[in-house]
Scaffold this motif. Structure first.
Motif, PDB file in Angstrom:
ATOM      1  N   LEU A 133       0.810  -1.214   0.000  1.00  0.00           N
ATOM      2  CA  LEU A 133       0.000   0.000   0.000  1.00  0.00           C
ATOM      3  C   LEU A 133       0.846   1.267   0.000  1.00  0.00           C
ATOM      4  O   LEU A 133       0.455   2.285  -0.596  1.00  0.00           O
ATOM      5  CB  LEU A 133      -0.939  -0.008   1.212  1.00  0.00           C
ATOM      6  CG  LEU A 133      -1.943  -1.176   1.250  1.00  0.00           C
ATOM      7  CD1 LEU A 133      -2.867  -1.047   2.455  1.00  0.00           C
ATOM      8  CD2 LEU A 133      -2.742  -1.254  -0.047  1.00  0.00           C
ATOM      9  N   ALA A 134       2.016   1.223   0.639  1.00  0.00           N
ATOM     10  CA  ALA A 134       2.905   2.390   0.620  1.00  0.00           C
ATOM     11  C   ALA A 134       3.399   2.659  -0.796  1.00  0.00           C
ATOM     12  O   ALA A 134       3.466   3.816  -1.238  1.00  0.00           O
ATOM     13  CB  ALA A 134       4.078   2.180   1.570  1.00  0.00           C
ATOM     14  N   ALA A 135       3.742   1.604  -1.521  1.00  0.00           N
ATOM     15  CA  ALA A 135       4.179   1.769  -2.906  1.00  0.00           C
ATOM     16  C   ALA A 135       3.039   2.296  -3.773  1.00  0.00           C
ATOM     17  O   ALA A 135       3.262   3.107  -4.685  1.00  0.00           O
ATOM     18  CB  ALA A 135       4.699   0.442  -3.452  1.00  0.00           C
ATOM     19  N   GLN A 136       1.815   1.843  -3.486  1.00  0.00           N
ATOM     20  CA  GLN A 136       0.661   2.362  -4.231  1.00  0.00           C
ATOM     21  C   GLN A 136       0.507   3.859  -4.010  1.00  0.00           C
ATOM     22  O   GLN A 136       0.249   4.617  -4.955  1.00  0.00           O
ATOM     23  CB  GLN A 136      -0.612   1.634  -3.799  1.00  0.00           C
ATOM     24  CG  GLN A 136      -0.716   0.201  -4.286  1.00  0.00           C
ATOM     25  CD  GLN A 136      -0.836   0.076  -5.791  1.00  0.00           C
ATOM     26  OE1 GLN A 136      -1.651   0.751  -6.419  1.00  0.00           O
ATOM     27  NE2 GLN A 136      -0.008  -0.769  -6.379  1.00  0.00           N
ATOM     28  N   ARG A 137       0.672   4.309  -2.775  1.00  0.00           N
ATOM     29  CA  ARG A 137       0.547   5.746  -2.495  1.00  0.00           C
ATOM     30  C   ARG A 137       1.649   6.538  -3.190  1.00  0.00           C
ATOM     31  O   ARG A 137       1.414   7.662  -3.658  1.00  0.00           O
ATOM     32  CB  ARG A 137       0.572   5.990  -0.981  1.00  0.00           C
ATOM     33  CG  ARG A 137      -0.680   5.509  -0.249  1.00  0.00           C
ATOM     34  CD  ARG A 137      -0.725   6.022   1.182  1.00  0.00           C
ATOM     35  NE  ARG A 137       0.336   5.426   1.990  1.00  0.00           N
ATOM     36  CZ  ARG A 137       0.204   4.302   2.701  1.00  0.00           C
ATOM     37  NH1 ARG A 137      -0.953   3.645   2.670  1.00  0.00           N
ATOM     38  NH2 ARG A 137       1.196   3.837   3.430  1.00  0.00           N
ATOM     39  N   ARG A 138       2.851   5.961  -3.241  1.00  0.00           N
ATOM     40  CA  ARG A 138       3.968   6.645  -3.897  1.00  0.00           C
ATOM     41  C   ARG A 138       3.854   6.589  -5.413  1.00  0.00           C
ATOM     42  O   ARG A 138       4.457   7.385  -6.120  1.00  0.00           O
ATOM     43  CB  ARG A 138       5.298   5.992  -3.496  1.00  0.00           C
ATOM     44  CG  ARG A 138       5.753   6.286  -2.089  1.00  0.00           C
ATOM     45  CD  ARG A 138       7.191   5.834  -1.896  1.00  0.00           C
ATOM     46  NE  ARG A 138       7.345   4.391  -2.101  1.00  0.00           N
ATOM     47  CZ  ARG A 138       7.248   3.493  -1.119  1.00  0.00           C
ATOM     48  NH1 ARG A 138       6.998   3.883   0.124  1.00  0.00           N
ATOM     49  NH2 ARG A 138       7.395   2.202  -1.372  1.00  0.00           N
ATOM     50  N   GLY A 139       3.134   5.609  -5.909  1.00  0.00           N
ATOM     51  CA  GLY A 139       3.066   5.420  -7.349  1.00  0.00           C
ATOM     52  C   GLY A 139       4.289   4.727  -7.902  1.00  0.00           C
ATOM     53  O   GLY A 139       4.596   4.829  -9.092  1.00  0.00           O
ATOM     54  N   GLY A 140       5.029   4.015  -7.022  1.00  0.00           N
ATOM     55  CA  GLY A 140       6.239   3.314  -7.466  1.00  0.00           C
ATOM     56  C   GLY A 140       7.012   2.792  -6.280  1.00  0.00           C
ATOM     57  O   GLY A 140       6.555   2.835  -5.132  1.00  0.00           O
ATOM     58  N   GLY A 141       8.224   2.315  -6.561  1.00  0.00           N
ATOM     59  CA  GLY A 141       9.048   1.695  -5.528  1.00  0.00           C
ATOM     60  C   GLY A 141       9.631   2.680  -4.550  1.00  0.00           C
ATOM     61  O   GLY A 141       9.445   3.891  -4.685  1.00  0.00           O
ATOM     62  N   PRO A 142      10.323   2.171  -3.515  1.00  0.00           N
ATOM     63  CA  PRO A 142      10.691   0.762  -3.331  1.00  0.00           C
ATOM     64  C   PRO A 142       9.492  -0.130  -2.993  1.00  0.00           C
ATOM     65  O   PRO A 142       8.455   0.360  -2.568  1.00  0.00           O
ATOM     66  CB  PRO A 142      11.684   0.794  -2.172  1.00  0.00           C
ATOM     67  CG  PRO A 142      11.324   2.036  -1.407  1.00  0.00           C
ATOM     68  CD  PRO A 142      10.870   3.022  -2.436  1.00  0.00           C
ATOM     69  N   ASN A 143       9.696  -1.431  -3.193  1.00  0.00           N
ATOM     70  CA  ASN A 143       8.633  -2.411  -3.019  1.00  0.00           C
ATOM     71  C   ASN A 143       9.076  -3.450  -1.993  1.00  0.00           C
ATOM     72  O   ASN A 143      10.198  -3.952  -2.060  1.00  0.00           O
ATOM     73  CB  ASN A 143       8.321  -3.076  -4.361  1.00  0.00           C
ATOM     74  CG  ASN A 143       7.245  -4.130  -4.260  1.00  0.00           C
ATOM     75  OD1 ASN A 143       7.495  -5.241  -3.818  1.00  0.00           O
ATOM     76  ND2 ASN A 143       6.033  -3.778  -4.686  1.00  0.00           N
ATOM     77  N   ILE A 144       8.196  -3.794  -1.051  1.00  0.00           N
ATOM     78  CA  ILE A 144       8.576  -4.690   0.036  1.00  0.00           C
ATOM     79  C   ILE A 144       8.915  -6.095  -0.472  1.00  0.00           C
ATOM     80  O   ILE A 144       9.745  -6.789   0.120  1.00  0.00           O
ATOM     81  CB  ILE A 144       7.471  -4.765   1.113  1.00  0.00           C
ATOM     82  CG1 ILE A 144       6.129  -5.211   0.499  1.00  0.00           C
ATOM     83  CG2 ILE A 144       7.324  -3.434   1.826  1.00  0.00           C
ATOM     84  CD1 ILE A 144       5.042  -5.444   1.544  1.00  0.00           C
ATOM     85  N   TYR A 145       8.288  -6.521  -1.553  1.00  0.00           N
ATOM     86  CA  TYR A 145       8.579  -7.848  -2.098  1.00  0.00           C
ATOM     87  C   TYR A 145       9.974  -7.870  -2.721  1.00  0.00           C
ATOM     88  O   TYR A 145      10.744  -8.815  -2.506  1.00  0.00           O
ATOM     89  CB  TYR A 145       7.516  -8.248  -3.126  1.00  0.00           C
ATOM     90  CG  TYR A 145       6.193  -8.592  -2.492  1.00  0.00           C
ATOM     91  CD1 TYR A 145       5.861  -9.913  -2.197  1.00  0.00           C
ATOM     92  CD2 TYR A 145       5.275  -7.599  -2.172  1.00  0.00           C
ATOM     93  CE1 TYR A 145       4.649 -10.236  -1.601  1.00  0.00           C
ATOM     94  CE2 TYR A 145       4.063  -7.912  -1.570  1.00  0.00           C
ATOM     95  CZ  TYR A 145       3.755  -9.224  -1.292  1.00  0.00           C
ATOM     96  OH  TYR A 145       2.565  -9.535  -0.689  1.00  0.00           O
ATOM     97  N   ALA A 146      10.281  -6.844  -3.486  1.00  0.00           N
ATOM     98  CA  ALA A 146      11.608  -6.770  -4.093  1.00  0.00           C
ATOM     99  C   ALA A 146      12.693  -6.691  -3.029  1.00  0.00           C
ATOM    100  O   ALA A 146      13.735  -7.353  -3.133  1.00  0.00           O
ATOM    101  CB  ALA A 146      11.686  -5.558  -5.024  1.00  0.00           C
TER     102      ALA A 146
END
Length: 293
Positions: A133-146
Motif C-alpha cells: 500500500l505504501a508503494a501504491q501511495r507513492r506510485g512506485g518503488g521501493p517495493n517490500i517484495y523486491a
C-alpha cells in the motif's frame, strides 16, 4: 425411465459433481505438482544450450500453497539441474479463501534455497505491487517484495538487463504492466521495454522476463525468448481452451509455447491461484524451457 433408474442417474450425477468439485477445489490446486517441459529451438541462438526453470505465480498461503509445499518446489526445481531459475512474480496468495497468510518475509528465505549455475532472478507481479500500500501511495518503488527477495540473495530485475557471461546471453526483466491501481478497474504499468533493451550492448541473444504475457506483441525479434506467467492457464482449461483468461488477448497467450513470426513466448501455468482457489485441467507446474539452436 423407471423411478429406480431416475434415482440412480441422479445419484450418479450428484457424485460426479462432488468429485469434480473436490478435484478442482482441493486435489489439483493443493496436492498435484508436475514438471512441464518445453523445447524451444531457434536458428539465431548463438549461445550454448540453456535450461531455464520457471516458477510463476506461487500465491503462497494456507491451505493450498503453504511453506512446506514451496520447500518441495525448491527441492524438485534444484533436482532438475537448471542453468537458470526465473521467478515471475505474484509471491503470496491473491484470493480470499486463505486460512493463514504467508508474508514475503517468511517466503523469501525458503526461495533463497534455489540453486542454478547462472543464478536465480526475479521480477514482480501485479499482486506484489497491489499488496504494497505504501508503494501504491507513492506510485512506485521501493517495493517490500523486491526488498525481501534481494535481502535473501535473489536479484530482482526492474526494467533491467544483465549479461550472463557464462551463459553467453542477456537476461532482461521488465517491471509489472498493471502495477499501480488508478481506480475503476484501471491500472498504470511501470514497465519500460525500450529502456530495458537499450541496456543490451552486443549481439548476444536475449531472454526476457515479463509477468504478464500481454507485452509480447511489442517484443522485437531481437529477443530470443519471452517467459511469462500471470494467466495461470486460465485456472480452468478444457481441450486447450480456457473460458476466462486475465489477458486482453484472451486465449492467444493463455498458456504454453506460442510462436508468432520469429518470436517465441512460453507462458507458465504457475503454481498458485487467484480470485478462487480452483484449478481444473491446469495442474500446478514447475516449467522447464530447454533453449538451443
Amino acid at each position: 425411465m423407471t423411478r429406480r433408474g431416475f434415482i440412480k442417474g441422479l445419484l450418479a450425477v450428484t457424485l460426479a459433481g462432488l468429485f469434480v468439485a473436490a478435484y478442482g477445489f482441493f486435489i489439483e490446486p493443493a496436492l498435484r505438482l508436475r514438471v512441464k517441459r518445453w523445447r524451444v529451438r531457434r536458428d539465431d541462438w548463438a549461445a550454448p544450450p540453456l535450461r531455464i526453470a520457471v516458477l510463476a505465480d506461487l500465491h503462497v498461503g494456507e491451505p493450498h500453497v503453504g511453506l512446506k509445499r514451496i520447500e518441495q518446489v525448491v527441492k524438485r526445481t534444484n533436482a532438475l539441474a537448471p542453468d537458470l531459475i526465473l521467478l515471475l512474480g505474484d509471491y503470496t496468495a491473491g484470493h480470499r479463501m486463505v486460512s493463514q497468510p504467508v508474508p514475503i518475509a517468511d517466503l523469501a528465505p525458503v526461495l533463497a534455497g534455489l540453486e542454478a549455475k547462472h543464478g536465480v532472478f526475479a521480477v514482480l507481479g501485479n499482486h506484489d505491487w497491489w499488496d504494497d500500500l505504501a508503494a501504491q501511495r507513492r506510485g512506485g518503488g521501493p517495493n517490500i517484495y523486491a526488498e525481501a527477495l534481494r535481502e535473501n540473495g535473489i536479484r530482482v530485475l526492474s526494467n533491467d538487463a544483465v549479461k550472463l557471461d557464462g551463459a553467453g546471453c542477456w537476461l532482461a526483466g521488465v517491471e509489472d504492466q498493471l502495477a499501480i491501481v488508478t481506480g475503476r478497474g484501471r491500472y498504470r504499468g511501470l514497465d519500460n521495454l525500450p529502456a530495458t533493451l537499450t541496456q543490451v550492448t552486443d549481439e548476444a541473444p536475449v531472454v526476457l522476463m515479463a509477468h504478464e504475457p500481454d507485452i509480447f506483441p511489442n517484443v522485437p525479434d531481437r529477443v530470443a525468448l519471452t517467459v511469462s506467467g500471470h494467466t495461470h492457464g486460465g485456472q480452468v482449461r478444457l481441450f486447450g481452451w480456457s473460458p476466462m483468461v486475465p489477458s486482453r488477448f484472451g486465449n492467444r497467450f493463455a498458456y504454453g509455447h506460442v510462436r508468432e513470426g520469429q518470436r517465441d513466448l512460453v507462458v507458465s501455468g504457475g503454481i498458485g491461484c487467484s480470485i478462487l482457489p480452483v484449478r481444473f485441467g491446469v495442474t500446478p507446474e514447475m516449467t522447464v524451457v530447454d533453449l538451443s539452436a
